[in-house]
Write a protein that holds these residues in place. Sequence first.
Motif, PDB file in Angstrom:
ATOM      1  N   SER A  66      20.921  30.289  69.574  1.00  0.00           N
ATOM      2  CA  SER A  66      19.757  29.583  70.125  1.00  0.00           C
ATOM      3  C   SER A  66      18.697  29.308  69.073  1.00  0.00           C
ATOM      4  O   SER A  66      17.861  28.425  69.250  1.00  0.00           O
ATOM      5  CB  SER A  66      19.148  30.377  71.281  1.00  0.00           C
ATOM      6  OG  SER A  66      18.564  31.560  70.795  1.00  0.00           O
TER       7      SER A  66
ATOM      8  N   GLY B 120       9.546  30.786  74.090  1.00  0.00           N
ATOM      9  CA  GLY B 120      10.757  31.592  74.236  1.00  0.00           C
ATOM     10  C   GLY B 120      11.399  31.942  72.917  1.00  0.00           C
ATOM     11  O   GLY B 120      11.937  33.036  72.741  1.00  0.00           O
ATOM     12  N   SER B 121      11.335  31.001  71.959  1.00  0.00           N
ATOM     13  CA  SER B 121      11.989  31.279  70.670  1.00  0.00           C
ATOM     14  C   SER B 121      11.186  32.279  69.831  1.00  0.00           C
ATOM     15  O   SER B 121      11.723  32.924  68.952  1.00  0.00           O
ATOM     16  CB  SER B 121      12.194  29.977  69.890  1.00  0.00           C
ATOM     17  OG  SER B 121      10.932  29.442  69.556  1.00  0.00           O
TER      18      SER B 121
ATOM     19  N   ASN C 280      18.786  25.929  68.205  1.00  0.00           N
ATOM     20  CA  ASN C 280      18.805  25.126  69.434  1.00  0.00           C
ATOM     21  C   ASN C 280      20.230  24.721  69.818  1.00  0.00           C
ATOM     22  O   ASN C 280      20.487  23.618  70.270  1.00  0.00           O
ATOM     23  CB  ASN C 280      17.918  23.887  69.304  1.00  0.00           C
ATOM     24  CG  ASN C 280      17.531  23.329  70.669  1.00  0.00           C
ATOM     25  OD1 ASN C 280      17.305  24.074  71.620  1.00  0.00           O
ATOM     26  ND2 ASN C 280      17.486  22.015  70.770  1.00  0.00           N
ATOM     27  N   ARG C 281      21.178  25.665  69.595  1.00  0.00           N
ATOM     28  CA  ARG C 281      22.551  25.440  70.036  1.00  0.00           C
ATOM     29  C   ARG C 281      22.804  26.306  71.256  1.00  0.00           C
ATOM     30  O   ARG C 281      22.356  27.449  71.308  1.00  0.00           O
ATOM     31  CB  ARG C 281      23.540  25.801  68.923  1.00  0.00           C
ATOM     32  CG  ARG C 281      23.649  24.721  67.857  1.00  0.00           C
ATOM     33  CD  ARG C 281      24.785  24.999  66.901  1.00  0.00           C
ATOM     34  NE  ARG C 281      24.508  26.105  66.019  1.00  0.00           N
ATOM     35  CZ  ARG C 281      25.185  27.252  66.010  1.00  0.00           C
ATOM     36  NH1 ARG C 281      26.191  27.422  66.848  1.00  0.00           N
ATOM     37  NH2 ARG C 281      24.872  28.226  65.188  1.00  0.00           N
ATOM     38  N   LEU C 282      23.532  25.737  72.206  1.00  0.00           N
ATOM     39  CA  LEU C 282      23.773  26.466  73.457  1.00  0.00           C
ATOM     40  C   LEU C 282      24.868  27.508  73.312  1.00  0.00           C
ATOM     41  O   LEU C 282      24.811  28.562  73.918  1.00  0.00           O
ATOM     42  CB  LEU C 282      24.201  25.481  74.552  1.00  0.00           C
ATOM     43  CG  LEU C 282      23.123  24.819  75.379  1.00  0.00           C
ATOM     44  CD1 LEU C 282      23.764  23.817  76.304  1.00  0.00           C
ATOM     45  CD2 LEU C 282      22.331  25.835  76.179  1.00  0.00           C
ATOM     46  N   VAL C 283      25.864  27.195  72.497  1.00  0.00           N
ATOM     47  CA  VAL C 283      27.053  28.044  72.440  1.00  0.00           C
ATOM     48  C   VAL C 283      27.245  28.590  71.019  1.00  0.00           C
ATOM     49  O   VAL C 283      27.167  27.839  70.044  1.00  0.00           O
ATOM     50  CB  VAL C 283      28.301  27.231  72.876  1.00  0.00           C
ATOM     51  CG1 VAL C 283      29.546  28.076  72.793  1.00  0.00           C
ATOM     52  CG2 VAL C 283      28.115  26.733  74.300  1.00  0.00           C
TER      53      VAL C 283
ATOM     54  N   ASP D  14      25.617  33.406  72.023  1.00  0.00           N
ATOM     55  CA  ASP D  14      24.807  32.233  72.403  1.00  0.00           C
ATOM     56  C   ASP D  14      23.337  32.461  72.061  1.00  0.00           C
ATOM     57  O   ASP D  14      22.639  31.541  71.635  1.00  0.00           O
ATOM     58  CB  ASP D  14      24.934  31.949  73.906  1.00  0.00           C
ATOM     59  CG  ASP D  14      26.304  31.399  74.266  1.00  0.00           C
ATOM     60  OD1 ASP D  14      27.152  31.312  73.358  1.00  0.00           O
ATOM     61  OD2 ASP D  14      26.522  31.064  75.444  1.00  0.00           O
ATOM     62  N   ALA D  15      22.868  33.708  72.289  1.00  0.00           N
ATOM     63  CA  ALA D  15      21.468  34.022  71.959  1.00  0.00           C
ATOM     64  C   ALA D  15      21.248  33.885  70.449  1.00  0.00           C
ATOM     65  O   ALA D  15      20.208  33.390  70.010  1.00  0.00           O
ATOM     66  CB  ALA D  15      21.125  35.429  72.427  1.00  0.00           C
TER      67      ALA D  15
ATOM     68  N   LYS E 234      17.872  36.529  69.497  1.00  0.00           N
ATOM     69  CA  LYS E 234      17.220  35.221  69.292  1.00  0.00           C
ATOM     70  C   LYS E 234      16.145  35.318  68.215  1.00  0.00           C
ATOM     71  O   LYS E 234      15.494  34.327  67.899  1.00  0.00           O
ATOM     72  CB  LYS E 234      16.687  34.660  70.619  1.00  0.00           C
ATOM     73  CG  LYS E 234      15.534  35.386  71.226  1.00  0.00           C
ATOM     74  CD  LYS E 234      15.141  34.750  72.562  1.00  0.00           C
ATOM     75  CE  LYS E 234      13.828  35.356  73.053  1.00  0.00           C
ATOM     76  NZ  LYS E 234      13.357  34.814  74.302  1.00  0.00           N
TER      77      LYS E 234
ATOM     78  N   GLY F  68      14.805  29.912  74.163  1.00  0.00           N
ATOM     79  CA  GLY F  68      14.371  29.087  73.038  1.00  0.00           C
ATOM     80  C   GLY F  68      15.072  27.742  73.002  1.00  0.00           C
ATOM     81  O   GLY F  68      14.939  26.991  72.041  1.00  0.00           O
TER      82      GLY F  68
ATOM     83  N   PHE G 120      13.465  30.200  78.004  1.00  0.00           N
ATOM     84  CA  PHE G 120      12.939  31.405  77.351  1.00  0.00           C
ATOM     85  C   PHE G 120      13.874  31.862  76.235  1.00  0.00           C
ATOM     86  O   PHE G 120      13.476  32.590  75.345  1.00  0.00           O
ATOM     87  CB  PHE G 120      12.747  32.519  78.388  1.00  0.00           C
ATOM     88  CG  PHE G 120      11.944  33.689  77.863  1.00  0.00           C
ATOM     89  CD1 PHE G 120      10.623  33.518  77.453  1.00  0.00           C
ATOM     90  CD2 PHE G 120      12.499  34.952  77.763  1.00  0.00           C
ATOM     91  CE1 PHE G 120       9.886  34.581  76.956  1.00  0.00           C
ATOM     92  CE2 PHE G 120      11.768  36.020  77.273  1.00  0.00           C
ATOM     93  CZ  PHE G 120      10.454  35.833  76.865  1.00  0.00           C
TER      94      PHE G 120
END
Lengths: 223, 212
Positions: free
Chosen positions: B86, B57-58, B89-92, B82-83, B137, A146, A144
């Motif tokens: 995102s 989600g995005s 599409n990067r986690l960190v 991190d958000a 995000k 993304g 969620f």
Amino acid sequence: MWAIFDIRFMMPILWLAFLCVLVALTNPSEFSMFLRRFTQIGSLLLVMSLLQLIFRREGKVLFAIGNFPLVFSEGLREAILLWIRFMILFALAYLFARISTFKFLLFSNKAGLSLNLSLLLLITFKLIPFIVSEAKKGLWFLRFRGINISNLSLRDKVLAMRQLLFCLLMRSVDYVSYSALALELRGYGATNGGKIQQTYPLRVLDFGLMGLALFLDILGFLI
Amino acid sequence: MFTYLSKHFPRSHHYLVEERRQDDIDNFFIEKLFDPFGKGSKHTIWGEQAREFSIIGSRLGWVPDHVQVVFFRETVEHEIADALASKQNRLVGEENEIEQARFLLEQIGISDLSGQNPYFLSQGETKLVWFLSQWAKLPDYLVISYLPAGLSQQRINRLLAFLLNSEKMADFLKVSSPTFVLGYLDHDKRWYENLISEPNSKSRWIKRNFIF
């Protein structure tokens, strides 16, 4: 072939068969679901078990490519035994997850286990389905955000796993502290010791299962 | 799902949706988004393919009241960073995203929480951090089930000020602000009347009946 038809496989296979029959008897309607899970988990654990072939290089050579021996009898035997042990644990966990919490507590009380030990076992068993549901929830929240997990690099997938484990750890700590507080508020662990008034009436099936388990244990010692 | 949202909530405005009960929007989103996810990737989630859930989600943010949210990092500022990351599409989040996260925390008046573990916050603080992580995000729509729940009057005012300045904030980050959809109860006028009468806001706030 002697490596596969070894007598040492008999007891684990009997135990596994016993547990599978028990699942079928206690939850006949859910047996197809059990078989599906058994196949899924079994395939995964089979891959892990087969790693034994690499490290156990003793006994007779069963398979070789040219002059290079690949599969040894001891390695194969260990791999099969390990897989059966994993599946026994899986079947046990499956059974425990379906037993009502209070019935389990009453049974352990009847079996003479102390209340503290019973509760410790109970909370541990109940933590497994909680962790599964929290892992699903964590995955939902990660997506969620993304994040497309399938598009991540291997390094990032490992990182995503670490992040999921972090939230699992935090939620488990939360769950355990709430459970402990709830138990304290109900008077468990009081100085004079909590007593469960209700008893667990043992049925013929319970005696039958205990007898069969005892028989398998004795057979295991004898073989 | 997004066809439905853009039809009922065109992106040029922000919306206040009247609820009969405080948990109407929450229940709707739980039924449409949360529960179907557990059924597997072959199912659809609110008309979209479940395997494309990260796309949902995005583009959609949700601040629930009745769902316990999940955080993935040890500190609040890293969670927000991190958000922000995102979107790529990067986690960190990297250093510049951590700076932006600090800026956002300051804007909403919780910069003192930046180094804290998000799991050890009060209900109101958790809600604000979760709101920021959803805003960060940069979705097309950001739905807040019921804004005042769990917040003091002072924090409600800070959050409302943030919503009204959202465009400016987004301009600072060189992105477009989300369209807000807020649930409200008719009798609780003390907070949402300000949004409708606010003359400085770029976008207009429009009242809607519950149409989810």
